[in-house]
Motif scaffolding. Structure first.
Motif, PDB file in Angstrom:
ATOM      1  N   LEU A 200       0.810  -1.214   0.000  1.00  0.00           N
ATOM      2  CA  LEU A 200       0.000   0.000   0.000  1.00  0.00           C
ATOM      3  C   LEU A 200       0.850   1.275   0.000  1.00  0.00           C
ATOM      4  O   LEU A 200       0.320   2.364  -0.241  1.00  0.00           O
ATOM      5  CB  LEU A 200      -0.926   0.008   1.222  1.00  0.00           C
ATOM      6  CG  LEU A 200      -1.898  -1.175   1.343  1.00  0.00           C
ATOM      7  CD1 LEU A 200      -2.713  -1.069   2.623  1.00  0.00           C
ATOM      8  CD2 LEU A 200      -2.797  -1.272   0.126  1.00  0.00           C
ATOM      9  N   LEU A 201       2.139   1.148   0.280  1.00  0.00           N
ATOM     10  CA  LEU A 201       3.019   2.310   0.286  1.00  0.00           C
ATOM     11  C   LEU A 201       3.340   2.757  -1.139  1.00  0.00           C
ATOM     12  O   LEU A 201       3.318   1.942  -2.072  1.00  0.00           O
ATOM     13  CB  LEU A 201       4.319   1.981   1.030  1.00  0.00           C
ATOM     14  CG  LEU A 201       4.186   1.635   2.518  1.00  0.00           C
ATOM     15  CD1 LEU A 201       5.525   1.214   3.086  1.00  0.00           C
ATOM     16  CD2 LEU A 201       3.622   2.820   3.295  1.00  0.00           C
ATOM     17  N   PRO A 202       3.651   4.032  -1.343  1.00  0.00           N
ATOM     18  CA  PRO A 202       4.008   4.503  -2.689  1.00  0.00           C
ATOM     19  C   PRO A 202       5.281   3.819  -3.186  1.00  0.00           C
ATOM     20  O   PRO A 202       6.194   3.558  -2.398  1.00  0.00           O
ATOM     21  CB  PRO A 202       4.234   6.010  -2.496  1.00  0.00           C
ATOM     22  CG  PRO A 202       3.540   6.345  -1.220  1.00  0.00           C
ATOM     23  CD  PRO A 202       3.615   5.120  -0.360  1.00  0.00           C
ATOM     24  N   PRO A 203       5.331   3.486  -4.458  1.00  0.00           N
ATOM     25  CA  PRO A 203       6.542   2.853  -4.990  1.00  0.00           C
ATOM     26  C   PRO A 203       7.755   3.760  -4.805  1.00  0.00           C
ATOM     27  O   PRO A 203       7.666   4.979  -4.923  1.00  0.00           O
ATOM     28  CB  PRO A 203       6.217   2.644  -6.460  1.00  0.00           C
ATOM     29  CG  PRO A 203       4.727   2.691  -6.558  1.00  0.00           C
ATOM     30  CD  PRO A 203       4.288   3.639  -5.487  1.00  0.00           C
ATOM     31  N   GLY A 204       8.887   3.135  -4.503  1.00  0.00           N
ATOM     32  CA  GLY A 204      10.098   3.921  -4.314  1.00  0.00           C
ATOM     33  C   GLY A 204      11.078   3.207  -3.412  1.00  0.00           C
ATOM     34  O   GLY A 204      10.896   2.040  -3.017  1.00  0.00           O
ATOM     35  N   GLY A 205      12.135   3.937  -3.094  1.00  0.00           N
ATOM     36  CA  GLY A 205      13.196   3.347  -2.284  1.00  0.00           C
ATOM     37  C   GLY A 205      12.784   3.028  -0.873  1.00  0.00           C
ATOM     38  O   GLY A 205      13.233   2.032  -0.290  1.00  0.00           O
ATOM     39  N   PHE A 206      11.889   3.851  -0.284  1.00  0.00           N
ATOM     40  CA  PHE A 206      11.476   3.602   1.097  1.00  0.00           C
ATOM     41  C   PHE A 206      10.708   2.290   1.199  1.00  0.00           C
ATOM     42  O   PHE A 206      10.931   1.507   2.128  1.00  0.00           O
ATOM     43  CB  PHE A 206      10.628   4.766   1.608  1.00  0.00           C
ATOM     44  CG  PHE A 206      10.167   4.599   3.021  1.00  0.00           C
ATOM     45  CD1 PHE A 206      11.068   4.630   4.072  1.00  0.00           C
ATOM     46  CD2 PHE A 206       8.819   4.404   3.311  1.00  0.00           C
ATOM     47  CE1 PHE A 206      10.650   4.466   5.384  1.00  0.00           C
ATOM     48  CE2 PHE A 206       8.395   4.238   4.613  1.00  0.00           C
ATOM     49  CZ  PHE A 206       9.320   4.275   5.652  1.00  0.00           C
ATOM     50  N   ARG A 207       9.797   2.051   0.242  1.00  0.00           N
ATOM     51  CA  ARG A 207       9.046   0.799   0.280  1.00  0.00           C
ATOM     52  C   ARG A 207       9.970  -0.390   0.068  1.00  0.00           C
ATOM     53  O   ARG A 207       9.835  -1.427   0.732  1.00  0.00           O
ATOM     54  CB  ARG A 207       7.943   0.811  -0.780  1.00  0.00           C
ATOM     55  CG  ARG A 207       7.025  -0.398  -0.678  1.00  0.00           C
ATOM     56  CD  ARG A 207       5.904  -0.355  -1.686  1.00  0.00           C
ATOM     57  NE  ARG A 207       6.376  -0.672  -3.021  1.00  0.00           N
ATOM     58  CZ  ARG A 207       5.554  -0.924  -4.055  1.00  0.00           C
ATOM     59  NH1 ARG A 207       4.248  -0.856  -3.881  1.00  0.00           N
ATOM     60  NH2 ARG A 207       6.050  -1.186  -5.245  1.00  0.00           N
ATOM     61  N   SER A 208      10.912  -0.258  -0.852  1.00  0.00           N
ATOM     62  CA  SER A 208      11.861  -1.351  -1.090  1.00  0.00           C
ATOM     63  C   SER A 208      12.712  -1.610   0.150  1.00  0.00           C
ATOM     64  O   SER A 208      13.013  -2.771   0.483  1.00  0.00           O
ATOM     65  CB  SER A 208      12.755  -1.013  -2.281  1.00  0.00           C
ATOM     66  OG  SER A 208      11.988  -0.831  -3.443  1.00  0.00           O
ATOM     67  N   PHE A 209      13.086  -0.529   0.861  1.00  0.00           N
ATOM     68  CA  PHE A 209      13.874  -0.687   2.076  1.00  0.00           C
ATOM     69  C   PHE A 209      13.094  -1.445   3.134  1.00  0.00           C
ATOM     70  O   PHE A 209      13.628  -2.364   3.798  1.00  0.00           O
ATOM     71  CB  PHE A 209      14.293   0.693   2.594  1.00  0.00           C
ATOM     72  CG  PHE A 209      14.993   0.660   3.916  1.00  0.00           C
ATOM     73  CD1 PHE A 209      16.301   0.235   4.004  1.00  0.00           C
ATOM     74  CD2 PHE A 209      14.317   1.051   5.073  1.00  0.00           C
ATOM     75  CE1 PHE A 209      16.948   0.195   5.233  1.00  0.00           C
ATOM     76  CE2 PHE A 209      14.964   1.009   6.304  1.00  0.00           C
ATOM     77  CZ  PHE A 209      16.282   0.591   6.377  1.00  0.00           C
ATOM     78  N   LEU A 210      11.841  -1.085   3.326  1.00  0.00           N
ATOM     79  CA  LEU A 210      11.016  -1.798   4.325  1.00  0.00           C
ATOM     80  C   LEU A 210      10.802  -3.252   3.944  1.00  0.00           C
ATOM     81  O   LEU A 210      10.825  -4.131   4.804  1.00  0.00           O
ATOM     82  CB  LEU A 210       9.674  -1.077   4.478  1.00  0.00           C
ATOM     83  CG  LEU A 210       9.695   0.282   5.175  1.00  0.00           C
ATOM     84  CD1 LEU A 210       8.278   0.861   5.218  1.00  0.00           C
ATOM     85  CD2 LEU A 210      10.286   0.194   6.570  1.00  0.00           C
ATOM     86  N   MET A 211      10.583  -3.512   2.659  1.00  0.00           N
ATOM     87  CA  MET A 211      10.297  -4.870   2.219  1.00  0.00           C
ATOM     88  C   MET A 211      11.529  -5.778   2.330  1.00  0.00           C
ATOM     89  O   MET A 211      11.374  -6.990   2.558  1.00  0.00           O
ATOM     90  CB  MET A 211       9.796  -4.846   0.782  1.00  0.00           C
ATOM     91  CG  MET A 211       8.446  -4.168   0.618  1.00  0.00           C
ATOM     92  SD  MET A 211       7.866  -4.119  -1.092  1.00  0.00           S
ATOM     93  CE  MET A 211       7.555  -5.831  -1.406  1.00  0.00           C
ATOM     94  N   THR A 212      12.717  -5.226   2.216  1.00  0.00           N
ATOM     95  CA  THR A 212      13.927  -6.039   2.269  1.00  0.00           C
ATOM     96  C   THR A 212      14.544  -6.115   3.668  1.00  0.00           C
ATOM     97  O   THR A 212      15.220  -7.092   3.987  1.00  0.00           O
ATOM     98  CB  THR A 212      14.971  -5.497   1.292  1.00  0.00           C
ATOM     99  OG1 THR A 212      15.220  -4.111   1.580  1.00  0.00           O
ATOM    100  CG2 THR A 212      14.495  -5.638  -0.137  1.00  0.00           C
ATOM    101  N   ARG A 213      14.302  -5.090   4.501  1.00  0.00           N
ATOM    102  CA  ARG A 213      14.962  -5.042   5.814  1.00  0.00           C
ATOM    103  C   ARG A 213      14.014  -5.269   6.982  1.00  0.00           C
ATOM    104  O   ARG A 213      14.432  -5.642   8.072  1.00  0.00           O
ATOM    105  CB  ARG A 213      15.629  -3.677   5.995  1.00  0.00           C
ATOM    106  CG  ARG A 213      16.729  -3.397   4.994  1.00  0.00           C
ATOM    107  CD  ARG A 213      17.869  -4.391   5.129  1.00  0.00           C
ATOM    108  NE  ARG A 213      18.955  -4.101   4.201  1.00  0.00           N
ATOM    109  CZ  ARG A 213      20.063  -4.826   4.093  1.00  0.00           C
ATOM    110  NH1 ARG A 213      20.219  -5.879   4.877  1.00  0.00           N
ATOM    111  NH2 ARG A 213      20.990  -4.515   3.203  1.00  0.00           N
ATOM    112  N   PHE A 214      12.729  -5.024   6.808  1.00  0.00           N
ATOM    113  CA  PHE A 214      11.787  -5.128   7.912  1.00  0.00           C
ATOM    114  C   PHE A 214      10.544  -5.924   7.541  1.00  0.00           C
ATOM    115  O   PHE A 214       9.605  -6.001   8.290  1.00  0.00           O
ATOM    116  CB  PHE A 214      11.375  -3.730   8.404  1.00  0.00           C
ATOM    117  CG  PHE A 214      12.538  -2.967   8.994  1.00  0.00           C
ATOM    118  CD1 PHE A 214      12.889  -3.145  10.313  1.00  0.00           C
ATOM    119  CD2 PHE A 214      13.242  -2.072   8.217  1.00  0.00           C
ATOM    120  CE1 PHE A 214      13.940  -2.421  10.862  1.00  0.00           C
ATOM    121  CE2 PHE A 214      14.293  -1.352   8.756  1.00  0.00           C
ATOM    122  CZ  PHE A 214      14.649  -1.528  10.075  1.00  0.00           C
TER     123      PHE A 214
END
Length: 214
Positions: A200-214
């Protein structure tokens, strides 16, 4: 001076053989499995079964019987193979021993006087199942909310359930959950579902960071 041999108690002790001390371990085993004690005969007082003993003995006997019935479907019998190396031989020996001893335990429990408090004892056995359900709920929550949020919710809820309900302990549980996520997800890189909530988060680096690290 020779040691005096203790006199056997009638109906309780097995008479000792010459030069054998009374009350050996083997004699105690014989007294335990004697038919008079199992059936409550012999004129003595019947023993009292512990709380829930009949339920436990019946459950273990039923489990042994179920394993025996499943044995032909779960093991193989190989032609032209020695008995002791057959895949079915040793499981059959183990299950047969379980069936014999659990059956003897069940008969002994049924012959004894029932004790009170059986339901309280059974409830004590069922209490660990509650925490197993807590863990199953946590496992089901991870693919939806993500590893971090599910772990925080799990540790905080479990802390509240165990009686640690102040804000201090909620913060401790949250910090512990964060450490667990950082070690297993960020540091060790354990493959854990990222969580549908992150989509549900906007596409981008922040979402990728959460998906890979948290």
């Amino acid at each position: 001076m020779s040691e005096r041999i203790a006199e056997p108690v009638p109906g309780v002790d097995v008479p000792p053989r010459p030069r054998q001390p009374a009350g050996t371990r083997f004699q105690r085993v014989l007294r335990t499995i004697s038919p008079r004690i199992v059936t409550g005969g012999g004129g003595g007082a019947r023993r009292v079964a512990g709380p829930g003993e009949v339920v436990f003995a019946a459950g273990f006997f039923g489990l042994s019987l179920l394993l025996l019935l499943l044995l032909p479907f779960q093991t193989d019998w190989l032609p032209s193979t020695k008995l002791v190396v057959q895949p079915r031989f040793w499981p059959a020996v183990a299950i047969g021993a379980m069936l014999v001893f659990s059956g003897g335990h069940l008969l002994r429990a049924l012959a004894a006087h029932p004790a009170g408090g059986a339901w309280a004892e059974i409830k004590g056995w069922l209490r660990p199942l509650e925490f197993a359900l807590w863990f199953l709920a946590y496992v089901l929550l991870v693919p939806w909310s993500g590893y971090l949020l599910a772990t925080v919710a799990f540790t905080s809820s479990l802390s509240w359930r165990l009686g640690y309900r102040s804000a201090r302990w909620v913060l401790v549980a949250t910090f512990f959950a964060l450490c667990v996520v950082l070690v297993f997800r960020s540091l060790l890189g354990v493959n854990i579902p990222s969580g549908a909530l992150y989509e549900l988060l906007p596409p981008g680096g922040f979402r990728s960071f959460l998906m890979t690290r948290f």
